[in-house]
Design a protein around this motif. Structure first.
Motif, PDB file in Angstrom:
ATOM      1  N   UNK A 179     -11.777  11.636 -11.750  1.00  0.00           N
ATOM      2  CA  UNK A 179     -13.203  11.307 -11.859  1.00  0.00           C
ATOM      3  C   UNK A 179     -13.979  11.428 -10.556  1.00  0.00           C
ATOM      4  N   UNK A 180     -13.368  11.027  -9.440  1.00  0.00           N
ATOM      5  CA  UNK A 180     -14.109  10.904  -8.178  1.00  0.00           C
ATOM      6  C   UNK A 180     -13.452  11.730  -7.071  1.00  0.00           C
ATOM      7  N   UNK A 181     -14.189  11.996  -5.994  1.00  0.00           N
ATOM      8  CA  UNK A 181     -13.625  12.823  -4.922  1.00  0.00           C
ATOM      9  C   UNK A 181     -12.680  12.099  -3.970  1.00  0.00           C
ATOM     10  N   UNK A 182     -12.839  10.774  -3.826  1.00  0.00           N
ATOM     11  CA  UNK A 182     -12.105  10.125  -2.733  1.00  0.00           C
ATOM     12  C   UNK A 182     -11.880   8.639  -2.978  1.00  0.00           C
ATOM     13  N   UNK A 183     -10.856   8.115  -2.305  1.00  0.00           N
ATOM     14  CA  UNK A 183     -10.609   6.674  -2.306  1.00  0.00           C
ATOM     15  C   UNK A 183     -10.576   6.164  -0.866  1.00  0.00           C
ATOM     16  N   UNK A 184     -10.812   4.869  -0.721  1.00  0.00           N
ATOM     17  CA  UNK A 184     -10.843   4.248   0.606  1.00  0.00           C
ATOM     18  C   UNK A 184      -9.977   2.987   0.611  1.00  0.00           C
ATOM     19  N   UNK A 185      -8.702   3.129   0.990  1.00  0.00           N
ATOM     20  CA  UNK A 185      -7.877   1.921   1.113  1.00  0.00           C
ATOM     21  C   UNK A 185      -8.344   1.075   2.308  1.00  0.00           C
ATOM     22  N   UNK A 186      -8.413  -0.228   2.097  1.00  0.00           N
ATOM     23  CA  UNK A 186      -8.792  -1.155   3.169  1.00  0.00           C
ATOM     24  C   UNK A 186      -7.508  -1.664   3.823  1.00  0.00           C
ATOM     25  N   UNK A 187      -7.306  -1.251   5.089  1.00  0.00           N
ATOM     26  CA  UNK A 187      -6.056  -1.575   5.776  1.00  0.00           C
ATOM     27  C   UNK A 187      -5.776  -3.068   5.832  1.00  0.00           C
ATOM     28  N   UNK A 188      -6.806  -3.876   6.012  1.00  0.00           N
ATOM     29  CA  UNK A 188      -6.614  -5.313   6.263  1.00  0.00           C
ATOM     30  C   UNK A 188      -5.788  -5.999   5.183  1.00  0.00           C
ATOM     31  N   UNK A 189      -6.038  -5.633   3.913  1.00  0.00           N
ATOM     32  CA  UNK A 189      -5.341  -6.333   2.831  1.00  0.00           C
ATOM     33  C   UNK A 189      -3.854  -5.984   2.798  1.00  0.00           C
ATOM     34  N   UNK A 190      -3.525  -4.819   3.298  1.00  0.00           N
ATOM     35  CA  UNK A 190      -2.116  -4.433   3.398  1.00  0.00           C
ATOM     36  C   UNK A 190      -1.495  -5.060   4.647  1.00  0.00           C
TER      37      UNK A 190
END
Lengths: 305, 305
Positions: free
Chosen positions: B64-75
């Protein structure tokens, strides 16, 4: 847990010096004996060597200095294996009685900032529980609040970037807003947070990063920030000398810790020590460089009392 | 590797929308079915659930979408096990054809900045090799150079914090220096770097983070930064709407990607979707929320061409 600034003051008094040893492992600069049999190293093997090297540094400096500062970036460069090595050396340093200031320059907003604070300061989960963390101020006051709250709840500390040691630190930090440079605006906010959270020693749990390479500003910020403990980078390899950092201290010889990374951990390759010790006796070179820095600082700053 | 901005342009054109899905796993908000049997979870178990959840989101949004943005902090909050899960989902998303923008807001100087860039953009070691990384500008121009050099060498991109979406973003970013706010000074520097590194699409590999919550400044910055791709946070849960972000786009419907994290990944708990889908059909809720956001944006921005 006791207040961070009080723990830091006690550690500086116990050791009689304000030296902070930076743990910045760089593969190319490691003493040759550590690399034996590791010529073609994958990240897991490199991470194990980083841990061995940092443990070796910690073994030498634990009886000499109050604190160490692991630089997260060099461990992150090795991926998850590097981050496991970082957890190992943070824990090892604390077990050896050192305070650990994690240099991660983290920052974000709201619950994301809380997650970073939990990762590096909190005690609930199994992260890299350190005594303090460096943070960046660009995101503003509400980005610092979650870090302060977590630090308060677990006896942790923070060092907010105010005036950094690199030449480019001037690009934005020296822009003049309402008659004073940006870094003074950041300094005023940090001082407010420090005053609100001050411990028995008179310093707050929120400190500031102020580079040794700008001695005039360092002295001026000392006056503007009486409640703020300084973490002073830029000593040694970056050009700062003992006389340059003298202005960071109060009349009791407290209020600042001075970082040296490469100048201590890779002392075996410095002209002053290479002939006497060389790579084979790299730990003796670390000890000698640490002692020399302690001596140089003691001659330049007020007696610690 | 092709130029980052050209890859991003192509992905936006292929999908016909500029939606960026933020991967911000929060334990308390995960759909109940994922937590079954994990009531007393240690970090290793939590990290496995985070990976399972993010893979589930990726499975839905990859087409559906071009990109994702994982948020490092939660990992990072989960320690080394979390960082291993982050590596897993970065790789999984790229395998599914998504561009990955790692939200780490990293920054440092010299070789330390190079180490961060290698960790998150480089291809040599086994880190979290993403297509782009968010970085903070406080340390100045020479702190950005190593990130730009690494990005150039590996086809990666950067998004520098310029005007953030949080209320406290005003604290320092809005301070007026030499007649214009600090964020405009940062914007000018970012635009210079973008222009120096522009690809065939006219945008550089250095982008800017500009919040949806300041629509007037967003439009003004679009004019001031013609070579700079924007990453726009603040849509949805933080209050930004489709009309607020319209000014971020050029006449081709390019030049910006709009992030939504909680509003998509935790859509099963939103009033609009909870009754129809609920926790059991959380992935259908993710799909519906993504489609709704795509529809809302398409109605507000220039047609993508």
């Amino acid at each position: 847990m006791e207040h961070f600034a009080d723990r830091l003051s006690a550690a500086v008094r116990r050791c009689g010096n304000p030296v902070l040893v930076g743990l910045d492992p760089r593969w190319e600069q490691l003493p040759a004996p550590l690399l034996r049999g590791h010529d073609v190293a994958g990240t897991t093997e490199r991470a194990a060597v980083y841990a061995e090297f940092c443990r070796g540094v910690i073994d030498v400096v634990a009886s000499l200095v109050p604190a160490v500062k692991p630089q997260a970036a060099f461990f992150e460069e090795l991926g998850p294996a590097g981050m496991a090595a970082l957890a190992d050396i943070v824990q090892y340093a604390r077990q050896r009685g050192l305070l650990v200031i994690l240099d991660g320059k983290r920052n974000d907003i709201g619950s994301t900032a809380t997650a970073y604070a939990a990762a590096y300061l909190g005690n609930e989960l199994q992260g890299w529980q350190s005594d303090a963390l460096t943070v960046s101020p660009y995101l503003g006051d509400d980005s610092l609040t979650p870090f302060v709250e977590t630090a308060q709840s677990c006896g942790g500390g923070l060092f907010v970037l105010v005036k950094t040691s690199n030449p480019g630190g001037r690009t934005f930090q020296d822009l003049v807003c309402d008659g004073r440079p940006l870094y003074e605006h950041v300094a005023a906010h940090v001082e407010k947070l420090a005053k609100q959270t001050s411990g028995a020693c008179g310093y707050g749990l929120v400190g500031a990063v102020v580079g040794a390479t700008y001695p005039q500003q360092l002295e001026q910020l000392r006056t503007l920030m009486p409640s703020t403990w300084f973490l002073v980078p830029g000593y040694g390899a970056q050009g700062g000398a003992a006389a340059d950092v003298a202005g960071a201290f109060d009349s009791r010889g407290l209020g600042a810790i001075v970082n040296n990374s490469r100048g201590i951990i890779f002392a075996h390759a410095r002209p002053e020590y290479s002939q006497q010790f060389g790579a084979a006796r790299w730990q003796d070179a670390v000890a000698a460089a640490t002692q020399d820095m302690i001596g140089a600082l003691k001659a330049a700053i007020p007696a610690i009392s």
